[in-house]
Design a protein around this motif. Structure first.
Motif, PDB file in Angstrom:
ATOM      1  N   ARG A   1      -2.120 -10.026  -5.516  1.00  0.00           N
ATOM      2  CA  ARG A   1      -2.164 -10.106  -4.050  1.00  0.00           C
ATOM      3  C   ARG A   1      -2.561 -11.340  -3.292  1.00  0.00           C
ATOM      4  O   ARG A   1      -2.981 -12.328  -4.270  1.00  0.00           O
TER       5      ARG A   1
ATOM      6  N   ASP B   1       2.735 -10.202  -3.731  1.00  0.00           N
ATOM      7  CA  ASP B   1       2.803  -8.782  -3.759  1.00  0.00           C
ATOM      8  C   ASP B   1       3.669  -8.287  -2.620  1.00  0.00           C
ATOM      9  O   ASP B   1       3.127  -7.328  -1.821  1.00  0.00           O
TER      10      ASP B   1
ATOM     11  N   VAL C   1       0.795  -7.210 -14.844  1.00  0.00           N
ATOM     12  CA  VAL C   1      -0.102  -6.856 -13.944  1.00  0.00           C
ATOM     13  C   VAL C   1      -1.288  -7.533 -14.387  1.00  0.00           C
ATOM     14  O   VAL C   1      -1.897  -8.040 -15.249  1.00  0.00           O
TER      15      VAL C   1
ATOM     16  N   ASP D   1      -7.716  -7.359 -16.088  1.00  0.00           N
ATOM     17  CA  ASP D   1      -8.839  -6.906 -15.548  1.00  0.00           C
ATOM     18  C   ASP D   1     -10.033  -8.004 -15.840  1.00  0.00           C
ATOM     19  O   ASP D   1     -11.158  -7.600 -16.492  1.00  0.00           O
TER      20      ASP D   1
ATOM     21  N   LYS E   1     -10.533 -10.630 -10.179  1.00  0.00           N
ATOM     22  CA  LYS E   1      -9.727  -9.466 -10.204  1.00  0.00           C
ATOM     23  C   LYS E   1      -9.699  -8.670  -8.846  1.00  0.00           C
ATOM     24  O   LYS E   1      -8.676  -8.258  -8.213  1.00  0.00           O
TER      25      LYS E   1
ATOM     26  N   GLN F   1      -6.114  -8.034  -7.358  1.00  0.00           N
ATOM     27  CA  GLN F   1      -5.632  -7.080  -8.062  1.00  0.00           C
ATOM     28  C   GLN F   1      -4.600  -6.068  -7.031  1.00  0.00           C
ATOM     29  O   GLN F   1      -4.777  -6.205  -5.862  1.00  0.00           O
ATOM     30  N   VAL F   2      -3.457  -5.666  -7.768  1.00  0.00           N
ATOM     31  CA  VAL F   2      -2.522  -4.548  -6.998  1.00  0.00           C
ATOM     32  C   VAL F   2      -2.392  -3.635  -7.826  1.00  0.00           C
ATOM     33  O   VAL F   2      -2.332  -3.314  -9.086  1.00  0.00           O
ATOM     34  N   PRO F   3      -2.762  -2.302  -6.998  1.00  0.00           N
ATOM     35  CA  PRO F   3      -2.645  -0.995  -7.674  1.00  0.00           C
ATOM     36  C   PRO F   3      -1.308  -0.875  -8.455  1.00  0.00           C
ATOM     37  O   PRO F   3      -0.026  -1.225  -8.108  1.00  0.00           O
ATOM     38  N   LEU F   4      -1.381  -0.171  -9.673  1.00  0.00           N
ATOM     39  CA  LEU F   4       0.121   0.120 -10.580  1.00  0.00           C
ATOM     40  C   LEU F   4       1.044   0.578  -9.669  1.00  0.00           C
ATOM     41  O   LEU F   4       2.075   0.185  -9.881  1.00  0.00           O
TER      42      LEU F   4
ATOM     43  N   SER G   1      -4.853   4.403  -6.546  1.00  0.00           N
ATOM     44  CA  SER G   1      -5.485   3.388  -6.769  1.00  0.00           C
ATOM     45  C   SER G   1      -5.803   2.580  -8.124  1.00  0.00           C
ATOM     46  O   SER G   1      -6.614   1.671  -8.023  1.00  0.00           O
TER      47      SER G   1
ATOM     48  N   THR H   1      -5.800   0.538 -11.136  1.00  0.00           N
ATOM     49  CA  THR H   1      -5.195  -1.001 -11.301  1.00  0.00           C
ATOM     50  C   THR H   1      -5.088  -1.190 -12.807  1.00  0.00           C
ATOM     51  O   THR H   1      -4.653  -2.302 -12.881  1.00  0.00           O
ATOM     52  N   TRP H   2      -5.507  -0.497 -13.837  1.00  0.00           N
ATOM     53  CA  TRP H   2      -5.173  -0.934 -15.098  1.00  0.00           C
ATOM     54  C   TRP H   2      -5.463   0.493 -15.873  1.00  0.00           C
ATOM     55  O   TRP H   2      -5.629   1.454 -15.424  1.00  0.00           O
TER      56      TRP H   2
END
Ligand SMILES: *Cc1c(COP(=O)(O)O)cnc(C)c1O
Length: 468
Positions: A302, A306, A330, A333, A337, A341-344, A415, A417-418
């Motif tokens: 992000r 992104d 991705v 974690d 993060k 982080q960007v959701p999967l 939502s 992310t990992w």
């Protein structure tokens, strides 16, 4: 023969946490903002160089500029309470020891060791651990040379941040090339050696040569490829252009090619701007002229990359310059993060949108991929099966080779992310690899190719037992 570069030489000049005030472009910043930046830089590693500051960051677009977000500490990288606490200490002129202790406390809460790297991947030879090596996937050994444990500039989202703030104390680092050679001699299953760090391109060519040259001998014919992971093509292209030992480096690549090895420069590009400068393009040309291949990879983060336009432009430019798109990762974690982080599900949409805009030559790229404890997990699709919306996943790499390329399914979660956020679809109680993974973690079982055959246990796959 390697053609000379016409790029003007540049002297490497770095700015770290202590020199924030010396970055000319930051002089316009008000004192409070600078103090917050310094507070972040006490917790997370910071280093840029003049080339990044002058050529890559677009200062007219700061703070939204992606290269600014990629290299300069951002307030949002710390939890607001932690930021506040660090700012207060700095403002009050607290003792150095107190600042350090607080910073360490914050760092330890940021999951400094993701994916079981320290415990699970260090191989052993004659029952002694071999420091500086990681052997997680049968075909590939990672090497962390002790002299290559820094970078020409740090990425704000770096997943190896812990070693740059001194938590890891270079526990990964290989001190000599001898143990590498000895390990590889005993492990003919290894086809690829990947030098990583930090950034191995920080090392002088003469030092890198000490690791690589022995591997060109005939007894290492099982090594199909030698790879070097680096961010230098983006952050310091002069390493391949005009640095005093740049020509010698390219000669080493040629020498590796002559010895019959595939030479792959695993270049970390996060944004198309990193490919746009004359220096960046000439560096690519000179590397490729040696017969080496440049393969490109980066995480989706992000504030930096992104969106689909950034990725399609980046992959298109890579292909135009003769480089090969390889992985979209991705963000791990760890560290800041929450900020990056960007959701999967979103990463998958961005990947697909960018991927579908390009010809097959750019579709060598795979992703989005998570480098998780059991392996590299690809988010291969989102599907609806018997009325249930699911993620279609599969391993691109796994501790157990038998896990690779088998689709498995997780409940769709917009939502997540990992991998840890995912649960099996269709009311299954666990993913097919989880039981074996637990046994590996508890030391009760080696992967099927591990070097302690006496301790091999059956591998449970989809309920059936397979002996390997
Ligand atoms: C990604 C990775 C490799 C290399 O995997 P390839 O798919 O061959 O590029 C090797 N070891 C580890 C630990 C990795 O994370």
């Amino acid at each position: 023969m390697i053609r000379k570069s016409r790029i003007q030489p540049r002297r490497y000049r770095a700015f770290t946490e202590r020199d924030i005030d010396r970055i000319p472009q930051l002089r316009a910043y008000d004192a409070d903002r600078l103090l917050r930046m310094k507070a972040v830089a006490r917790v997370l590693p910071f280093r840029v160089n003049e080339y990044v500051v002058d050529e890559l960051i677009d200062w007219r677009r700061v703070p939204d500029d992606p290269m600014f977000q990629l290299t300069i500490p951002q307030e949002g990288m710390l939890d607001p309470r932690d930021l506040d606490r660090m700012v207060k200490l700095l403002r009050a002129g607290a003792a150095e020891a107190k600042i350090k202790a607080s910073a360490r406390e914050v760092q330890m809460r940021m999951n400094p060791h993701p994916a079981g790297q320290m415990e699970l991947n260090v191989p052993s030879l004659d029952n002694e651990p071999v420091p500086g090596l990681q052997h997680k996937y049968r075909e590939t050994v990672l090497v962390f040379p002790s002299q290559g444990q820094t970078c020409h500039a740090y990425c704000t989202y770096c997943f190896r941040w812990a070693q740059f703030v001194g938590i890891d104390d270079l526990k990964f680092a290989a001190r000599e090339s001898e143990s590498l050679a000895a390990y590889l001699k005993a492990h003919k299953e290894v086809q690829s050696v990947l030098f990583t760090g930090g950034d191995p391109m920080i090392m002088k060519t003469a030092v890198l040569r000490r690791y690589i040259e022995p591997l060109l001998e005939d007894e290492f014919k099982h090594l199909v490829s030698i790879r070097i992971g680096t961010k230098a093509t983006a952050y310091w292209p002069y390493r391949f252009l005009t640095d005093p030992d740049a020509d010698d480096l390219l000669k080493l690549f040629e020498q590796m090619r002559k010895a019959g090895r595939h030479v792959a420069i695993m270049a970390h590009y996060s944004h198309p701007r990193e490919l746009e400068t004359p220096a960046a393009q000439d560096a690519l040309r000179r590397i490729i002229d040696t017969g080496a291949v440049v393969r490109c990879q980066a995480p989706i983060v992000r504030h930096v990359n992104d969106n689909a336009k950034t990725w399609s432009e980046m992959w298109r430019t890579q292909v135009a310059l003769g480089a090969i798109p390889y992985y979209m990762f991705v963000e791990r974690d760890t560290g800041p993060k929450n900020y990056f982080q960007v959701p999967l599900a979103r990463a998958f949409d961005i990947f697909t949108n960018a991927y579908t805009q390009l010809s097959g030559l750019a579709r060598t790229v795979r992703g989005p991929s998570m480098s998780a404890t059991p392996g590299k997990v690809l988010v291969d699709g989102v599907a609806e099966i018997h009325g249930e919306k699911v993620f279609v996943l599969k391993f691109l790499q796994a501790r157990e080779p038998a896990w690779v390329n088998k689709p498995f399914f997780a409940k769709f979660d917009a939502s997540a992310t990992w991998l840890d956020d995912l649960v099996p679809a269709f009311d299954e109680s666990s993913f097919f690899f989880e039981r074996s993974m637990e046994e590996i973690k508890r030391g009760r079982r080696q992967p099927a190719w591990g070097d302690r055959p006496d301790r091999r246990r059956p591998l449970v796959l989809f309920g059936s037992v397979e002996w390997e």
